[in-house]
Design an enzyme around this catalytic site. Structure first.
Site, short mmCIF file in Angstrom:
data_model
loop_
_atom_site.label_atom_id
_atom_site.label_comp_id
_atom_site.label_asym_id
_atom_site.label_seq_id
_atom_site.Cartn_x
_atom_site.Cartn_y
_atom_site.Cartn_z
N ASP A 187 0.86 -1.30 0.26
CA ASP A 187 -0.06 -0.05 -0.02
C ASP A 187 0.95 1.22 0.10
OD1 ASP A 187 -2.92 -1.08 0.20
OD2 ASP A 187 -1.95 -1.93 1.72
N THR A 188 0.32 2.19 -0.74
CA THR A 188 1.28 3.45 -1.14
C THR A 188 0.21 4.65 -1.39
OG1 THR A 188 2.88 1.82 -2.01
CG2 THR A 188 3.18 4.25 -2.80
N ALA A 189 0.70 5.73 -1.40
CA ALA A 189 -0.04 6.93 -1.83
C ALA A 189 1.01 7.88 -2.57
CB ALA A 189 -0.68 7.80 -0.81
#
Length: 531
Positions: free
Chosen positions: A352-354
Protein backbone atom coordinates in the site's frame (compact mmCIF):
# COMPACT_ATOMS: atom_id res chain seq x y z
CA UNK A 1 -13.32 -12.52 -11.49
CA UNK A 2 -15.40 -9.76 -9.88
CA UNK A 3 -13.82 -7.43 -7.35
CA UNK A 4 -17.20 -6.60 -5.82
CA UNK A 5 -18.64 -3.38 -4.38
CA UNK A 6 -17.56 -1.39 -7.38
CA UNK A 7 -16.47 -2.05 -10.94
CA UNK A 8 -12.99 -0.55 -11.08
CA UNK A 9 -12.47 -1.61 -14.64
CA UNK A 10 -14.70 0.84 -16.50
CA UNK A 11 -12.28 3.17 -18.29
CA UNK A 12 -13.08 6.37 -20.12
CA UNK A 13 -11.98 9.26 -17.93
CA UNK A 14 -11.19 12.51 -19.69
CA UNK A 15 -7.64 13.80 -19.87
CA UNK A 16 -7.22 16.83 -17.60
CA UNK A 17 -5.90 19.88 -19.49
CA UNK A 18 -4.61 23.25 -18.26
CA UNK A 19 -1.79 25.77 -18.49
CA UNK A 20 -1.25 27.16 -14.96
CA UNK A 21 -0.46 24.03 -12.97
CA UNK A 22 -1.69 20.46 -12.70
CA UNK A 23 -2.18 17.90 -9.91
CA UNK A 24 -2.97 14.20 -10.02
CA UNK A 25 -3.63 12.16 -6.86
CA UNK A 26 -5.58 9.08 -5.83
CA UNK A 27 -8.13 10.94 -3.70
CA UNK A 28 -10.23 13.90 -4.92
CA UNK A 29 -9.83 15.92 -1.72
CA UNK A 30 -6.06 15.48 -1.95
CA UNK A 31 -5.98 16.76 -5.52
CA UNK A 32 -8.16 19.74 -4.62
CA UNK A 33 -6.00 20.67 -1.63
CA UNK A 34 -2.89 20.72 -3.83
CA UNK A 35 -4.67 22.77 -6.49
CA UNK A 36 -5.70 25.32 -3.86
CA UNK A 37 -2.08 25.61 -2.72
CA UNK A 38 -1.04 26.31 -6.32
CA UNK A 39 -3.83 28.84 -6.80
CA UNK A 40 -2.77 30.68 -3.64
CA UNK A 41 0.75 31.16 -5.03
CA UNK A 42 2.44 28.02 -3.78
CA UNK A 43 4.85 26.02 -5.88
CA UNK A 44 4.95 22.33 -6.78
CA UNK A 45 6.83 21.35 -3.63
CA UNK A 46 4.32 23.14 -1.37
CA UNK A 47 1.42 21.47 -3.16
CA UNK A 48 2.91 17.97 -3.13
CA UNK A 49 3.61 18.04 0.60
CA UNK A 50 0.17 19.47 1.35
CA UNK A 51 -1.37 16.69 -0.73
CA UNK A 52 0.49 13.77 0.81
CA UNK A 53 0.04 15.07 4.36
CA UNK A 54 -3.72 15.26 3.80
CA UNK A 55 -3.76 11.79 2.29
CA UNK A 56 -2.15 10.43 5.44
CA UNK A 57 -5.20 11.62 7.35
CA UNK A 58 -7.97 10.53 4.99
CA UNK A 59 -6.34 7.39 3.50
CA UNK A 60 -4.66 6.14 6.70
CA UNK A 61 -4.33 2.57 5.48
CA UNK A 62 -2.13 3.78 2.61
CA UNK A 63 0.17 6.39 4.07
CA UNK A 64 0.93 8.71 6.95
CA UNK A 65 3.53 10.43 9.09
CA UNK A 66 4.57 7.06 10.49
CA UNK A 67 5.80 5.99 7.05
CA UNK A 68 8.50 6.66 4.48
CA UNK A 69 8.86 8.92 1.46
CA UNK A 70 10.79 9.20 -1.82
CA UNK A 71 10.54 12.13 -4.21
CA UNK A 72 12.07 13.59 -7.34
CA UNK A 73 11.97 17.36 -7.72
CA UNK A 74 12.47 18.65 -11.25
CA UNK A 75 12.91 22.42 -11.46
CA UNK A 76 11.85 24.06 -14.71
CA UNK A 77 15.50 24.96 -15.19
CA UNK A 78 18.26 22.85 -13.77
CA UNK A 79 18.77 19.18 -13.01
CA UNK A 80 16.32 16.95 -11.12
CA UNK A 81 17.17 16.04 -7.55
CA UNK A 82 15.91 13.01 -5.64
CA UNK A 83 15.36 12.66 -1.91
CA UNK A 84 15.46 9.39 -0.01
CA UNK A 85 13.19 9.67 3.00
CA UNK A 86 13.19 5.99 3.87
CA UNK A 87 13.86 4.96 7.45
CA UNK A 88 16.66 2.92 8.91
CA UNK A 89 16.71 -0.01 11.30
CA UNK A 90 17.43 0.83 14.95
CA UNK A 91 21.06 0.92 16.06
CA UNK A 92 20.48 -2.19 18.19
CA UNK A 93 19.07 -4.25 15.29
CA UNK A 94 21.95 -6.72 15.00
CA UNK A 95 21.32 -9.78 12.83
CA UNK A 96 22.78 -11.98 15.57
CA UNK A 97 20.18 -10.73 18.07
CA UNK A 98 17.33 -11.95 15.86
CA UNK A 99 19.00 -15.27 15.14
CA UNK A 100 19.71 -15.90 18.81
CA UNK A 101 16.02 -15.21 19.46
CA UNK A 102 15.22 -18.04 17.06
CA UNK A 103 13.54 -15.83 14.47
CA UNK A 104 13.52 -16.91 10.82
CA UNK A 105 11.78 -13.75 9.61
CA UNK A 106 10.37 -10.52 10.99
CA UNK A 107 6.57 -10.70 11.41
CA UNK A 108 4.77 -7.86 9.65
CA UNK A 109 2.91 -6.85 12.85
CA UNK A 110 6.01 -7.01 15.05
CA UNK A 111 7.71 -4.02 16.71
CA UNK A 112 10.85 -5.20 14.91
CA UNK A 113 9.11 -4.46 11.61
CA UNK A 114 9.04 -0.74 12.46
CA UNK A 115 11.96 1.16 10.99
CA UNK A 116 12.46 4.83 11.83
CA UNK A 117 9.77 6.74 9.90
CA UNK A 118 11.44 8.98 7.33
CA UNK A 119 8.54 10.88 5.77
CA UNK A 120 8.34 13.88 8.09
CA UNK A 121 12.04 14.66 7.80
CA UNK A 122 11.83 14.43 3.99
CA UNK A 123 8.79 16.75 3.89
CA UNK A 124 10.47 19.29 6.14
CA UNK A 125 13.72 19.22 4.20
CA UNK A 126 12.02 19.57 0.81
CA UNK A 127 9.90 22.41 2.15
CA UNK A 128 12.88 24.29 3.59
CA UNK A 129 15.06 23.84 0.51
CA UNK A 130 12.57 24.17 -2.36
CA UNK A 131 9.19 25.28 -1.02
CA UNK A 132 7.80 28.81 -0.97
CA UNK A 133 5.23 28.60 1.84
CA UNK A 134 5.52 27.84 5.52
CA UNK A 135 4.62 24.47 6.99
CA UNK A 136 1.68 26.08 8.78
CA UNK A 137 -0.02 26.79 5.46
CA UNK A 138 1.16 23.60 3.78
CA UNK A 139 -0.17 21.33 6.54
CA UNK A 140 -3.40 23.28 7.07
CA UNK A 141 -5.57 20.99 4.89
CA UNK A 142 -4.38 17.88 6.75
CA UNK A 143 -4.90 19.53 10.13
CA UNK A 144 -8.40 20.65 9.16
CA UNK A 145 -9.38 17.14 8.03
CA UNK A 146 -8.03 15.54 11.20
CA UNK A 147 -9.69 18.02 13.53
CA UNK A 148 -13.00 18.55 11.69
CA UNK A 149 -13.47 15.16 10.08
CA UNK A 150 -13.56 13.71 6.58
CA UNK A 151 -15.79 11.34 4.61
CA UNK A 152 -14.68 7.93 3.34
CA UNK A 153 -14.61 7.41 -0.43
CA UNK A 154 -15.46 4.13 -2.26
CA UNK A 155 -12.02 2.65 -2.94
CA UNK A 156 -10.84 3.64 0.53
CA UNK A 157 -13.88 1.90 2.04
CA UNK A 158 -13.17 -1.25 0.03
CA UNK A 159 -9.55 -1.41 1.20
CA UNK A 160 -10.53 -0.48 4.77
CA UNK A 161 -13.00 -3.37 4.92
CA UNK A 162 -10.52 -5.80 3.40
CA UNK A 163 -7.54 -4.94 5.59
CA UNK A 164 -9.01 -3.33 8.71
CA UNK A 165 -8.36 -6.50 10.68
CA UNK A 166 -4.70 -5.48 10.79
CA UNK A 167 -5.66 -2.76 13.28
CA UNK A 168 -7.29 -5.32 15.56
CA UNK A 169 -4.02 -7.14 16.21
CA UNK A 170 -2.72 -4.43 18.56
CA UNK A 171 -6.07 -2.89 19.57
CA UNK A 172 -4.78 0.61 20.44
CA UNK A 173 -5.93 2.01 17.07
CA UNK A 174 -9.35 0.33 16.96
CA UNK A 175 -11.27 3.27 18.38
CA UNK A 176 -9.82 5.62 15.77
CA UNK A 177 -9.75 3.41 12.67
CA UNK A 178 -12.59 0.96 13.36
CA UNK A 179 -15.19 3.07 15.18
CA UNK A 180 -17.93 0.87 16.54
CA UNK A 181 -15.72 -2.13 15.84
CA UNK A 182 -16.09 -2.06 12.05
CA UNK A 183 -14.50 -0.45 9.03
CA UNK A 184 -16.31 2.73 7.95
CA UNK A 185 -18.65 2.45 4.99
CA UNK A 186 -18.69 4.71 1.95
CA UNK A 187 -19.72 8.14 3.20
CA UNK A 188 -18.75 7.40 6.78
CA UNK A 189 -17.28 10.37 8.64
CA UNK A 190 -14.19 10.13 10.81
CA UNK A 191 -11.83 12.49 12.57
CA UNK A 192 -8.44 12.09 14.21
CA UNK A 193 -7.83 14.66 16.93
CA UNK A 194 -4.51 13.26 18.17
CA UNK A 195 -3.03 13.24 14.67
CA UNK A 196 -4.31 16.77 14.11
CA UNK A 197 -2.50 17.95 17.24
CA UNK A 198 0.77 16.32 16.12
CA UNK A 199 0.48 17.88 12.67
CA UNK A 200 -0.02 21.28 14.35
CA UNK A 201 3.19 20.75 16.30
CA UNK A 202 5.08 19.83 13.15
CA UNK A 203 3.68 22.95 11.46
CA UNK A 204 5.08 25.06 14.32
CA UNK A 205 8.31 23.28 15.18
CA UNK A 206 9.31 21.33 12.07
CA UNK A 207 10.94 17.91 12.21
CA UNK A 208 11.85 18.23 15.91
CA UNK A 209 8.17 17.94 16.80
CA UNK A 210 8.20 14.37 15.50
CA UNK A 211 11.74 13.09 16.10
CA UNK A 212 12.27 14.63 19.54
CA UNK A 213 10.13 15.32 22.59
CA UNK A 214 6.73 13.85 23.46
CA UNK A 215 5.91 12.24 20.10
CA UNK A 216 9.27 10.47 19.84
CA UNK A 217 9.06 9.40 23.49
CA UNK A 218 5.66 7.82 22.97
CA UNK A 219 6.72 6.01 19.80
CA UNK A 220 9.73 4.52 21.59
CA UNK A 221 7.67 3.66 24.67
CA UNK A 222 4.99 1.87 22.63
CA UNK A 223 7.57 -0.16 20.72
CA UNK A 224 9.62 -1.04 23.80
CA UNK A 225 6.50 -2.29 25.56
CA UNK A 226 6.14 -4.78 22.70
CA UNK A 227 9.80 -5.82 22.86
CA UNK A 228 11.14 -3.44 20.19
CA UNK A 229 14.71 -2.19 19.93
CA UNK A 230 14.14 1.43 18.91
CA UNK A 231 15.69 4.17 21.07
CA UNK A 232 15.19 7.92 21.25
CA UNK A 233 18.60 8.36 19.63
CA UNK A 234 17.41 6.44 16.57
CA UNK A 235 14.65 8.95 15.98
CA UNK A 236 16.72 12.01 16.82
CA UNK A 237 19.44 11.02 14.34
CA UNK A 238 17.07 10.21 11.46
CA UNK A 239 17.84 12.23 8.32
CA UNK A 240 16.71 12.01 4.72
CA UNK A 241 19.34 12.19 1.97
CA UNK A 242 19.50 13.98 -1.35
CA UNK A 243 20.70 11.56 -4.02
CA UNK A 244 21.39 11.81 -7.74
CA UNK A 245 18.64 10.19 -9.84
CA UNK A 246 19.57 7.29 -12.09
CA UNK A 247 18.31 7.02 -15.66
CA UNK A 248 17.95 4.93 -18.80
CA UNK A 249 16.93 5.80 -22.37
CA UNK A 250 13.73 4.56 -23.98
CA UNK A 251 12.35 5.64 -27.36
CA UNK A 252 14.14 9.01 -27.50
CA UNK A 253 13.23 9.73 -23.86
CA UNK A 254 15.02 9.40 -20.55
CA UNK A 255 13.41 7.67 -17.56
CA UNK A 256 14.61 8.96 -14.20
CA UNK A 257 14.34 7.00 -10.96
CA UNK A 258 15.62 7.18 -7.39
CA UNK A 259 18.67 4.93 -6.87
CA UNK A 260 18.67 1.95 -4.47
CA UNK A 261 17.60 1.10 -1.79
CA UNK A 262 14.49 1.41 -3.98
CA UNK A 263 13.57 -0.74 -6.96
CA UNK A 264 13.68 2.06 -9.55
CA UNK A 265 16.64 0.34 -11.18
CA UNK A 266 14.33 -2.59 -12.00
CA UNK A 267 12.05 -0.28 -13.97
CA UNK A 268 15.09 0.97 -15.88
CA UNK A 269 16.26 -2.57 -16.58
CA UNK A 270 12.82 -3.55 -17.91
CA UNK A 271 12.99 -0.49 -20.16
CA UNK A 272 16.43 -1.42 -21.44
CA UNK A 273 15.31 -4.99 -22.19
CA UNK A 274 12.11 -3.91 -23.97
CA UNK A 275 14.02 -1.32 -25.99
CA UNK A 276 15.40 -4.21 -28.02
CA UNK A 277 11.94 -5.31 -29.15
CA UNK A 278 9.69 -3.44 -31.58
CA UNK A 279 6.82 -2.89 -29.15
CA UNK A 280 5.21 -0.53 -31.66
CA UNK A 281 4.87 -3.27 -34.28
CA UNK A 282 1.17 -3.34 -35.28
CA UNK A 283 1.49 -7.08 -35.78
CA UNK A 284 1.96 -7.56 -32.04
CA UNK A 285 -1.21 -8.74 -30.34
CA UNK A 286 -2.19 -8.16 -26.73
CA UNK A 287 -0.83 -11.56 -25.72
CA UNK A 288 2.53 -10.72 -27.35
CA UNK A 289 2.87 -7.47 -25.42
CA UNK A 290 1.86 -9.08 -22.12
CA UNK A 291 4.31 -11.92 -22.73
CA UNK A 292 7.26 -9.66 -23.55
CA UNK A 293 6.56 -7.43 -20.54
CA UNK A 294 6.28 -10.52 -18.34
CA UNK A 295 9.59 -11.92 -19.56
CA UNK A 296 11.38 -8.59 -19.18
CA UNK A 297 9.91 -8.27 -15.69
CA UNK A 298 11.10 -11.73 -14.63
CA UNK A 299 14.60 -11.04 -15.94
CA UNK A 300 14.78 -7.63 -14.24
CA UNK A 301 13.31 -8.80 -10.94
CA UNK A 302 15.81 -11.65 -10.71
CA UNK A 303 18.57 -9.05 -10.86
CA UNK A 304 16.71 -6.74 -8.50
CA UNK A 305 16.24 -9.42 -5.84
CA UNK A 306 19.88 -10.44 -6.03
CA UNK A 307 21.34 -6.93 -5.90
CA UNK A 308 19.11 -4.17 -4.54
CA UNK A 309 19.68 -3.22 -0.92
CA UNK A 310 20.98 -0.24 1.05
CA UNK A 311 23.99 0.87 -1.03
CA UNK A 312 25.84 1.95 2.11
CA UNK A 313 26.04 -1.76 2.96
CA UNK A 314 25.84 -3.54 -0.42
CA UNK A 315 26.74 -1.29 -3.36
CA UNK A 316 26.71 -2.56 -6.93
CA UNK A 317 27.56 -1.09 -10.32
CA UNK A 318 24.28 0.23 -11.72
CA UNK A 319 25.90 1.34 -14.97
CA UNK A 320 27.24 -2.15 -15.55
CA UNK A 321 23.82 -3.69 -14.89
CA UNK A 322 22.19 -1.33 -17.40
CA UNK A 323 24.99 -1.61 -19.97
CA UNK A 324 24.20 -2.95 -23.43
CA UNK A 325 26.34 -6.04 -22.86
CA UNK A 326 24.52 -7.00 -19.68
CA UNK A 327 21.09 -6.16 -21.09
CA UNK A 328 21.75 -8.00 -24.37
CA UNK A 329 22.50 -11.17 -22.43
CA UNK A 330 19.22 -10.92 -20.52
CA UNK A 331 17.29 -10.04 -23.67
CA UNK A 332 18.72 -12.96 -25.64
CA UNK A 333 17.09 -15.41 -23.25
CA UNK A 334 13.60 -14.14 -24.12
CA UNK A 335 11.65 -15.82 -26.90
CA UNK A 336 8.26 -14.84 -28.26
CA UNK A 337 7.00 -18.41 -28.14
CA UNK A 338 7.78 -19.67 -24.64
CA UNK A 339 7.71 -18.37 -21.07
CA UNK A 340 10.89 -18.65 -19.04
CA UNK A 341 10.93 -20.49 -15.74
CA UNK A 342 8.92 -18.76 -13.01
CA UNK A 343 10.75 -17.06 -10.15
CA UNK A 344 9.64 -17.29 -6.55
CA UNK A 345 9.88 -14.26 -4.27
CA UNK A 346 11.26 -14.73 -0.76
CA UNK A 347 10.29 -11.42 0.85
CA UNK A 348 6.93 -10.10 2.08
CA UNK A 349 4.38 -8.87 -0.42
CA UNK A 350 4.52 -5.07 -0.63
CA UNK A 351 1.07 -3.50 -0.86
CA UNK A 352 0.00 0.00 0.00
CA UNK A 353 1.18 3.40 -1.14
CA UNK A 354 0.02 6.93 -1.93
CA UNK A 355 1.46 8.91 -4.82
CA UNK A 356 1.02 12.50 -6.03
CA UNK A 357 2.26 14.30 -9.16
CA UNK A 358 2.34 18.10 -9.35
CA UNK A 359 3.40 20.73 -11.88
CA UNK A 360 3.19 24.42 -11.02
CA UNK A 361 2.68 27.46 -13.24
CA UNK A 362 6.43 27.84 -13.79
CA UNK A 363 6.87 24.26 -14.96
CA UNK A 364 8.50 22.90 -11.80
CA UNK A 365 7.45 19.30 -11.17
CA UNK A 366 7.35 16.98 -8.16
CA UNK A 367 6.96 13.21 -8.23
CA UNK A 368 6.36 12.07 -4.64
CA UNK A 369 5.42 8.75 -3.07
CA UNK A 370 4.71 7.95 0.59
CA UNK A 371 3.90 4.60 2.19
CA UNK A 372 3.18 2.60 5.33
CA UNK A 373 4.21 -0.62 3.50
CA UNK A 374 1.29 -2.94 4.39
CA UNK A 375 -2.26 -1.67 4.81
CA UNK A 376 -2.27 0.17 8.16
CA UNK A 377 1.44 -0.60 8.39
CA UNK A 378 2.36 -2.65 11.44
CA UNK A 379 -0.98 -1.88 13.08
CA UNK A 380 1.06 -0.47 15.98
CA UNK A 381 -0.40 2.90 17.02
CA UNK A 382 0.86 5.59 19.39
CA UNK A 383 -2.49 6.91 20.66
CA UNK A 384 -1.49 10.23 22.24
CA UNK A 385 0.50 11.27 19.17
CA UNK A 386 -1.96 9.73 16.68
CA UNK A 387 0.90 8.02 14.81
CA UNK A 388 0.33 4.72 13.01
CA UNK A 389 3.71 3.09 12.41
CA UNK A 390 4.85 1.43 9.18
CA UNK A 391 6.28 -2.08 8.99
CA UNK A 392 8.93 -1.71 6.31
CA UNK A 393 11.42 -3.64 8.43
CA UNK A 394 9.52 -6.87 7.82
CA UNK A 395 11.14 -6.75 4.38
CA UNK A 396 14.57 -7.34 5.91
CA UNK A 397 16.07 -10.82 5.58
CA UNK A 398 17.41 -12.69 8.58
CA UNK A 399 19.73 -14.80 6.42
CA UNK A 400 23.41 -14.08 6.94
CA UNK A 401 24.97 -12.78 3.71
CA UNK A 402 21.66 -11.82 2.07
CA UNK A 403 21.98 -8.37 0.47
CA UNK A 404 18.92 -7.26 2.40
CA UNK A 405 19.91 -8.80 5.76
CA UNK A 406 19.04 -6.55 8.69
CA UNK A 407 21.85 -4.50 10.26
CA UNK A 408 22.09 -1.47 12.54
CA UNK A 409 20.98 1.74 10.82
CA UNK A 410 20.47 -0.08 7.53
CA UNK A 411 17.66 0.84 5.15
CA UNK A 412 15.54 -2.05 3.82
CA UNK A 413 14.75 -2.77 0.19
CA UNK A 414 11.90 -0.50 -0.95
CA UNK A 415 9.32 -0.90 -3.69
CA UNK A 416 7.99 2.67 -3.67
CA UNK A 417 9.39 4.57 -6.65
CA UNK A 418 8.47 8.02 -7.98
CA UNK A 419 9.17 8.35 -11.69
CA UNK A 420 10.15 11.19 -13.99
CA UNK A 421 10.20 11.19 -17.78
CA UNK A 422 12.42 13.56 -19.77
CA UNK A 423 12.98 14.26 -23.44
CA UNK A 424 16.40 15.51 -24.52
CA UNK A 425 17.10 15.78 -20.78
CA UNK A 426 14.19 18.21 -20.29
CA UNK A 427 11.68 16.85 -17.73
CA UNK A 428 8.24 16.39 -19.31
CA UNK A 429 6.28 14.11 -16.95
CA UNK A 430 6.06 13.27 -13.26
CA UNK A 431 4.42 9.88 -12.78
CA UNK A 432 3.97 7.04 -10.37
CA UNK A 433 2.21 3.70 -10.11
CA UNK A 434 1.10 2.69 -6.64
CA UNK A 435 0.97 -1.03 -5.96
CA UNK A 436 3.96 -2.48 -4.12
CA UNK A 437 5.88 -5.04 -6.16
CA UNK A 438 3.97 -4.09 -9.31
CA UNK A 439 5.42 -0.59 -9.44
CA UNK A 440 8.52 -1.19 -11.57
CA UNK A 441 6.50 -3.21 -14.09
CA UNK A 442 3.70 -0.68 -13.92
CA UNK A 443 6.02 2.17 -14.81
CA UNK A 444 6.99 0.42 -18.01
CA UNK A 445 3.49 -0.78 -18.83
CA UNK A 446 2.35 2.85 -18.77
CA UNK A 447 5.37 4.23 -20.61
CA UNK A 448 5.20 1.60 -23.33
CA UNK A 449 1.55 2.46 -23.91
CA UNK A 450 2.53 6.09 -24.39
CA UNK A 451 5.81 5.79 -26.27
CA UNK A 452 5.17 2.61 -28.28
CA UNK A 453 1.43 2.84 -28.93
CA UNK A 454 0.90 6.64 -28.94
CA UNK A 455 -1.71 6.51 -26.17
CA UNK A 456 -2.17 9.65 -24.10
CA UNK A 457 -1.45 9.32 -20.38
CA UNK A 458 -5.08 8.72 -19.44
CA UNK A 459 -5.59 6.12 -22.16
CA UNK A 460 -2.44 4.31 -21.10
CA UNK A 461 -3.67 4.35 -17.51
CA UNK A 462 -7.07 2.95 -18.51
CA UNK A 463 -5.61 -0.01 -20.42
CA UNK A 464 -5.85 -3.49 -18.81
CA UNK A 465 -2.83 -4.56 -16.77
CA UNK A 466 -0.81 -7.69 -16.16
CA UNK A 467 1.96 -8.63 -13.76
CA UNK A 468 4.38 -11.56 -13.77
CA UNK A 469 5.46 -12.14 -10.19
CA UNK A 470 6.10 -14.93 -7.70
CA UNK A 471 5.48 -17.74 -10.16
CA UNK A 472 2.26 -16.46 -11.72
CA UNK A 473 1.12 -14.09 -14.46
CA UNK A 474 -1.76 -12.08 -13.03
CA UNK A 475 -4.27 -10.56 -15.46
CA UNK A 476 -6.94 -7.99 -14.81
CA UNK A 477 -10.44 -9.29 -15.63
CA UNK A 478 -10.93 -7.04 -18.66
CA UNK A 479 -8.28 -8.97 -20.57
CA UNK A 480 -10.10 -11.42 -22.88
CA UNK A 481 -10.12 -15.11 -22.08
CA UNK A 482 -8.66 -15.83 -25.50
CA UNK A 483 -5.56 -13.82 -24.54
CA UNK A 484 -5.27 -15.79 -21.31
CA UNK A 485 -5.49 -19.03 -23.28
CA UNK A 486 -2.72 -17.84 -25.60
CA UNK A 487 -0.49 -17.03 -22.64
CA UNK A 488 -1.20 -20.38 -20.99
CA UNK A 489 -0.17 -22.00 -24.25
CA UNK A 490 3.20 -20.24 -24.00
CA UNK A 491 3.77 -21.74 -20.57
CA UNK A 492 2.55 -19.00 -18.23
CA UNK A 493 0.61 -19.90 -15.10
CA UNK A 494 -2.22 -17.42 -15.45
CA UNK A 495 -4.33 -16.18 -12.54
CA UNK A 496 -7.04 -13.52 -12.51
CA UNK A 497 -6.55 -10.47 -10.29
CA UNK A 498 -8.90 -10.24 -7.32
CA UNK A 499 -8.14 -6.54 -6.88
CA UNK A 500 -6.90 -3.80 -9.24
CA UNK A 501 -3.25 -3.83 -10.26
CA UNK A 502 -1.78 -0.57 -9.05
CA UNK A 503 -2.95 3.00 -9.32
CA UNK A 504 -1.41 5.49 -11.78
CA UNK A 505 -1.17 9.27 -11.49
CA UNK A 506 0.74 11.65 -13.77
CA UNK A 507 1.20 15.21 -14.94
CA UNK A 508 2.68 15.89 -18.37
CA UNK A 509 3.99 19.18 -19.74
CA UNK A 510 3.98 20.04 -23.44
CA UNK A 511 6.36 23.00 -23.28
CA UNK A 512 6.15 23.66 -27.01
CA UNK A 513 2.46 24.53 -26.65
CA UNK A 514 2.51 25.73 -23.06
CA UNK A 515 -0.05 23.09 -22.06
CA UNK A 516 -0.21 20.65 -19.15
CA UNK A 517 -2.05 17.34 -19.00
CA UNK A 518 -3.07 15.19 -16.05
CA UNK A 519 -4.23 11.60 -15.62
CA UNK A 520 -5.68 9.76 -12.64
CA UNK A 521 -6.39 6.04 -12.46
CA UNK A 522 -10.02 4.89 -12.52
CA UNK A 523 -8.92 2.06 -10.22
CA UNK A 524 -8.65 4.59 -7.38
CA UNK A 525 -10.88 7.38 -6.07
CA UNK A 526 -8.69 10.18 -7.34
CA UNK A 527 -8.79 12.83 -10.00
CA UNK A 528 -6.45 15.04 -12.01
CA UNK A 529 -7.24 18.77 -11.98
CA UNK A 530 -5.76 21.87 -13.55
CA UNK A 531 -4.99 24.81 -11.29
Amino acid sequence: MSWGQRDFMVPGRSLAVGDRGMVAASHPAVTLAAVEILRSGGNAVDAAIAAIALQGVIDPHMTGIGGDCFAIYAPASGKPVAINGSGRAPAKAELGWFREAGMASIPDDSPHAVTIPGAVDAWCRLSADYGSKGLDEILAPAIHAAENGFVVTPRAALDWARYGNRIERHQTGVQVYLPGGAAPAVGGKLGHQALGATLRRIAREGRAAFYEGAVAEEIVSVLKALGGLMQLEDLASARSDYVAPISADYRDHQIWQCPPNGQGVAALLIARILAGFDMADPALGEADRIHLLAEATKAAYRQRDALVADPSFRPFDINALLSEGSVATLRSRITRERASAPTDFDMPVHRDTAYVAVADRDGNMVSLINSLFFAFGSGIYAPRAGVLLQNRGSGFSLVDGHPNAIAPRKRPFHTIIPGLLARHDKPVMAFGVMGGQYQATGHMQILSGMLDRSLDIQQSSDAPRSFAFDGALTLEPTIPGSVADDLIGRGHRVVWADEPLGGFQAVHIDASRGVMFGASDHRKDGIALAA
